[in-house]
Design an enzyme around this catalytic site. Sequence first.
Site, PDB file in Angstrom:
ATOM      1  N   LYS A 110       0.758  -1.168   0.027  1.00  0.00           N
ATOM      2  CA  LYS A 110      -0.039   0.090  -0.044  1.00  0.00           C
ATOM      3  C   LYS A 110       0.862   1.226  -0.061  1.00  0.00           C
ATOM      4  O   LYS A 110       1.835   1.290   0.519  1.00  0.00           O
ATOM      5  CB  LYS A 110      -0.948  -0.118   1.278  1.00  0.00           C
ATOM      6  CG  LYS A 110      -2.025   1.048   1.373  1.00  0.00           C
ATOM      7  CD  LYS A 110      -2.965   0.715   2.588  1.00  0.00           C
ATOM      8  CE  LYS A 110      -4.112   1.519   2.752  1.00  0.00           C
ATOM      9  NZ  LYS A 110      -4.967   1.172   3.864  1.00  0.00           N
TER      10      LYS A 110
ATOM     11  N   SER B 128      -9.356   1.232   3.362  1.00  0.00           N
ATOM     12  CA  SER B 128      -8.675   2.261   2.392  1.00  0.00           C
ATOM     13  C   SER B 128      -7.904   1.382   1.830  1.00  0.00           C
ATOM     14  O   SER B 128      -7.218   1.812   0.568  1.00  0.00           O
ATOM     15  CB  SER B 128      -7.969   3.084   3.424  1.00  0.00           C
ATOM     16  OG  SER B 128      -7.194   2.609   4.154  1.00  0.00           O
TER      17      SER B 128
ATOM     18  N   SER C 198     -10.027  -1.296   7.147  1.00  0.00           N
ATOM     19  CA  SER C 198      -9.176  -1.164   5.791  1.00  0.00           C
ATOM     20  C   SER C 198      -8.603  -2.340   5.306  1.00  0.00           C
ATOM     21  O   SER C 198      -8.086  -2.371   4.224  1.00  0.00           O
ATOM     22  CB  SER C 198      -8.386   0.004   6.113  1.00  0.00           C
ATOM     23  OG  SER C 198      -9.179   1.235   6.024  1.00  0.00           O
TER      24      SER C 198
END
Length: 540
Positions: free
Chosen positions: A124, A205, A229
């Site tokens: 990420k 996310s 997330s």
Amino acid sequence: MERRSFLTTATLATAGIGTFLVSSCSNKEKTGEDGLKEEGIDDFVLDEETISSLSTKLKSGEYTSEKLVELYLKRIEEIDKKGPALNAVIEVNPDALNLAKKLDKELKEGKSRGLLHGIPVLIKDNIDTADQMQTTAGALALEGNIAKDDAYIVKRLRAAGAIILGKTNLSEWANFRSTSSCSGWSSRGGQTKNPYILDHNPCGSSAGSGVAVSANLCTVSVGTETDGSVVCPSSVSGAVGIKPTIGLVSRSGIIPISSTQDTAGPMARTVQDAAILLGVLAGSDNNDKSTIGSKQTQENEYVKYLDKNFLSGKRIGVEKKQQGANQFMHALQKKSIDLIRRLGGTVVEIDYLDAINELGAAEFEVMQFEFKEGVNSYLKKSDIKVKSLKDVIDFNLKNEDKAMPYFKQETLISSNEKGDLADAKYKEALKNSHFKAIKILNKVIDENKLDAICGLTMGPACSIDMIYGDRWGDVFLTSPAAISGFPHITVPCGTVYDLPVGFSFFGKPFTEPELIGFAYAFEQASNSRVKPSFKKAFLG
């Protein structure tokens, strides 16, 4: 919330947790005029390959790491950047091929670093890498940020022989920017699409990490979570995701939201791959005091819990109040609970969600205080122009058309208005969220002699709406483990409206081995992982 979740902060602040969230598919259709295919795309030579299968092929010489990197980079170019343009990868690593060549040389010389040796991994874009790639949390304000050092978990990945293939797109600032955000959108990376139905939301996310692993853009990926997330994007992308116990995986070198709830976690297509990756990520780091002295479990110990009979004789709790109003979700819940019983587990009805749901406003306040503290500390040490949360807010205002074309930055502003961590309001909020959640869950687990708690992770993906934001449904199970810091794993359990739905197991701190065992037994019996079909839109 990653790292604070996909949950919209407005709901968190005003309604409590209860209202919010934070078949084989070898389809080959003709390409339309816009470059998208009606349902699915051509099969990929590495479709559904696992860490173990690729490791075996690397050792036999059937593949080289260099070839794997080439194939995945081509896959990213073909379906992530072109049609169907998933937009899951924000940046590829220009050093990936050279790293692969070095690892191939090691393997030829008889030097293997383990199962991850030569395996391409995506991470990420809020995780520091001291290479040519940026770390921006998807924000234009942080564009150009080249980290001075690898995050601790990146060091562990590299030491294990993993190749950092690139970075994945995310909900900007890990979805802690606005009260009306659209999950999977960032000002730097644009909107990530759900690989099952392209006009649907990938959740966040860790949107790009979930989509990338589901669409076979990599072998496994790494996401981060504060509340939902990891498990939410895994659930809606038909993947396995593990949100570890706080203290199992280091957070140093990761752009923060909440020191109380933040963690990184593995995302994969199988429980076995998630377990292997977690074994590499877990470790004690002197730069993250939460990990020092915490109970660590190594890779081989996780893998030994992969037992098809692991649910036999176990007591698993489930909320007795029916969640939501959708009959298809109810049927999927019943099917999953029945499966646990068939596998020898005892399902115990419990009552705990209402009490957890009341903690949402306090949880959000904790996040705001800790976000301000953490981001200011992170930016102060960086080499970019923005050195504080206030600088980020000012940058966005000066570049509003590009940085905030849809939703704004109410959460950044409200967080910046908070005091420091000595503030009595912060301490009170922490007591009324994190510590209260621990008491609630410990009590229900102990009184009912439970080995874990289960339930549908959340409902199917909502539609993408960058103007008005997410509209998640009323079935979810992200917050109990997130607020308390307990571990949580989600595994595919079926589909609703051709969209994947995950099933969750969570339990007391450092029960990852047991949760992995439960999820593996469930996965092997359910066999519910479905490859993405890349449909253009939901037609009803």
